[in-house]
Design a protein around this motif. Structure first.
Motif, mmCIF file in Angstrom:
data_model
loop_
_atom_site.group_PDB
_atom_site.id
_atom_site.type_symbol
_atom_site.label_atom_id
_atom_site.label_comp_id
_atom_site.label_asym_id
_atom_site.label_seq_id
_atom_site.Cartn_x
_atom_site.Cartn_y
_atom_site.Cartn_z
ATOM 1 N N LEU B 270 0.835 -1.204 0.000
ATOM 2 C CA LEU B 270 0.000 0.000 0.000
ATOM 3 C C LEU B 270 0.870 1.256 0.000
ATOM 4 O O LEU B 270 0.690 2.156 -0.835
ATOM 5 C CB LEU B 270 -0.920 0.003 1.224
ATOM 6 N N GLU B 271 1.837 1.298 0.897
ATOM 7 C CA GLU B 271 2.625 2.525 1.081
ATOM 8 C C GLU B 271 3.523 2.833 -0.113
ATOM 9 O O GLU B 271 3.691 3.988 -0.486
ATOM 10 C CB GLU B 271 3.494 2.419 2.345
ATOM 11 N N ALA B 273 3.561 1.007 -3.266
ATOM 12 C CA ALA B 273 3.072 0.710 -4.621
ATOM 13 C C ALA B 273 1.632 1.164 -4.814
ATOM 14 O O ALA B 273 1.102 1.073 -5.920
ATOM 15 C CB ALA B 273 3.200 -0.788 -4.902
ATOM 16 N N GLY B 274 1.003 1.639 -3.751
ATOM 17 C CA GLY B 274 -0.376 2.122 -3.883
ATOM 18 C C GLY B 274 -1.381 1.018 -4.137
ATOM 19 O O GLY B 274 -2.456 1.264 -4.682
ATOM 20 N N VAL B 276 -3.880 -2.039 -2.862
ATOM 21 C CA VAL B 276 -4.620 -2.765 -1.838
ATOM 22 C C VAL B 276 -4.675 -4.218 -2.300
ATOM 23 O O VAL B 276 -5.192 -4.513 -3.378
ATOM 24 C CB VAL B 276 -6.054 -2.208 -1.699
ATOM 25 N N LEU B 311 -12.659 -4.844 3.372
ATOM 26 C CA LEU B 311 -11.950 -3.603 3.706
ATOM 27 C C LEU B 311 -11.840 -3.384 5.210
ATOM 28 O O LEU B 311 -10.852 -2.826 5.678
ATOM 29 C CB LEU B 311 -12.619 -2.406 3.038
ATOM 30 N N HIS B 315 -8.306 -2.848 6.819
ATOM 31 C CA HIS B 315 -8.045 -1.644 7.596
ATOM 32 C C HIS B 315 -7.456 -2.019 8.960
ATOM 33 O O HIS B 315 -6.485 -1.419 9.423
ATOM 34 C CB HIS B 315 -9.362 -0.888 7.751
ATOM 35 N N HIS B 319 -3.783 -0.710 9.239
ATOM 36 C CA HIS B 319 -3.721 0.526 10.027
ATOM 37 C C HIS B 319 -3.911 0.265 11.518
ATOM 38 O O HIS B 319 -3.768 1.172 12.319
ATOM 39 C CB HIS B 319 -4.799 1.514 9.584
#
Lengths: 320, 320
Positions: B270-271, B273-274, B276, B311, B315, B319
């Motif tokens: 995610l950070e 390569a963008g 999900v 999701l 998440h 996160h």
């Protein structure tokens, strides 16, 4: 065929110059998103490449021409994506690349420009200030100034997206294109009006940066005093007259959307397509959200033009 | 050429049967991720299609064969992705598709299977229970049972990824492949060992579902009593002997990774390569995180095999 600065033969020829990593990008129906939006939605995905936006298509043309001509340096103003793309294309060809950007541009974009080996100069002010500064640098150093949307290569590069869409013209009625300086809208629009004249070309811009859309509706250049949008990639205040002329020849409509719709669009693209996108890439979905009746039952394509987003800001927008 | 159940001519022929939306997927270097991991990282992206995983490559083959033969129905057990892909491929060919899945499978996967028009039957228990139930249904109704990894079409479909990788064999040293039932690992591995024998093929499985990896190391089928992993897409307990034989012929190594590394891998994708991704798609990055010295300076490709993730769970992992 609409009369513009663009030429179909040159656009076809561009494909052989552009690194294949930027070409033939995925295009696929996303029924989960379509059900939510009340229309058939296809995604044209321009983020699965080393610079995470469509801009590499144009910078490949520019950088290869410069290298051919023995030039050694190039400078551009960038909201962030053009700079990365030019850094990538120029770096691979041994060019010194200087990028001028606003200090307010997303840190993720600025970091990636630096990481690509480009020299980054920051200005206090918006994208239009960066444009002025880049022009000064070009003049002082005697190097090529790359101007997005004005320089025909940036439009021709984007226009290769149009060739790929035209190959699948039987699968859609309408293409939704993020509108900033106009390279993508005029490039893609020209090819579609030429090869798929039945397709509707709708440009989408944030209400907070409406200069080109207002100009299109009034058929003359309208500038604005300021901008206020999270869609940094399409934020400009001074439309370029030649680009407006092209846009008048190829666009069926230009619409403005609210910031809240852009955020809702980003959220839907995450929830229903699994895509993290930058605000500019959500403009198409935002347009459908704001006028569902217009698109009800239609087959639309939305070009997901970039995914360079600060994750903290993204998180705040989408989950905040 | 390794001796397996696979055949290069059949794999080449498969390309003409598979809908192009699943073929020629993006492959690109992601330098941001590479800097973080200390090696050169390329991404082979299998999620930009209507079912968001590579499984459509195999179900296209199966469904078109069934349609050719005038069959009207098919049933499979699925951890979630095969069911969606079979729903898509079968639905387009007028086949009645039944999918048996664990009630514990991600809701996102189950919802999407239903949305594709497949009949979904849930079992209390894990994927192996679903396999039993699917076999019973097939026998009772006299319809085709599609068995992932055992049925050669599922391996051949996945093997077309190998053809695309082999076309770029000069750009990498090592391919990291998520290992579950083994279709992708044997398919891709066979093609690489045949067309790009210099490439190293490393399979990656969660420590919490290690049956096939243990079997590979001991060169005989090892089953496990239970599983405990968030990587639902690769969770199985009963390796299929014929698939193990193929895997023994084509894999250079099979490694196990911790859950915490899978989560860290998802976060890095995610950070940097963008993207999900679902947990199975982060196994390759997890393997590098667990053994950075092994991969230092190497050129790796990691196959991003699916993005069907709840999701809320995502998440919480990324996160939380």
């Amino acid at each position: 065929m609409p009369q513009t600065r663009l030429d179909l033969d040159r656009i076809h020829a561009a494909r052989s110059v552009i690194d294949p990593v930027f070409l033939d990008t995925p295009m696929y129906r996303c029924d989960a998103l379509g059900r939510r939006l009340g229309c058939t939605v296809s995604i044209k995905l321009e983020t699965a490449n080393p610079v995470r936006s469509f801009k590499g298509r144009g910078t490949e043309l520019v950088a290869s021409l410069l290298a051919e001509r023995g030039r050694s340096a190039v400078v551009c103003a960038s909201a962030g994506n053009l700079g990365q793309a030019l850094g990538w294309s120029g770096g691979r060809r041994g060019l010194d690349v200087t990028v001028v950007a606003s200090r307010r541009a997303p840190a993720a974009k600025l970091d990636r420009i630096r990481a690509l080996g480009a020299e980054l100069e920051l200005v206090d002010g918006d994208f239009e200030m960066a444009r002025e500064r880049a022009a000064t640098i070009a003049q002082r150093r005697g190097i090529r100034l790359l101007e997005d949307s004005l320089d025909i290569e940036t439009c021709e590069g984007a226009a290769t997206i149009g060739l790929e869409l035209a190959d699948k013209k039987s699968t859609f009625d309408t293409v939704l294109i993020a509108l900033g300086g106009g390279a993508m809208a005029t490039g893609v629009g020209y090819v579609l009006k030429t090869l798929a004249p039945g397709a509707e070309v709708i440009c989408v811009q944030p209400m907070g940066a409406p200069a080109m859309t207002r100009s299109w509706h009034e058929r003359r250049v309208i500038t604005t005093e300021s901008m206020d949008t999270i869609a940094d990639g399409v934020a400009g205040r001074y439309p370029i007259p030649a680009v407006l002329d092209d846009l008048l020849a190829v666009a069926d409509d230009a619409v403005l959307v609210r910031e809240s719709s852009i955020i809702a669009g980003m959220r839907l693209l995450l929830e229903h397509a699994g895509l993290v996108v930058e605000p500019s890439a959500a403009l198409g979905v935002a347009a459908v959200l704001e006028d569902p009746d217009r698109f009800a039952g239609r087959r639309i394509v939305t070009v997901i033009c970039g995914s360079n987003v600060d994750l903290n800001a993204y998180h705040h927008w989408v989950h905040g």
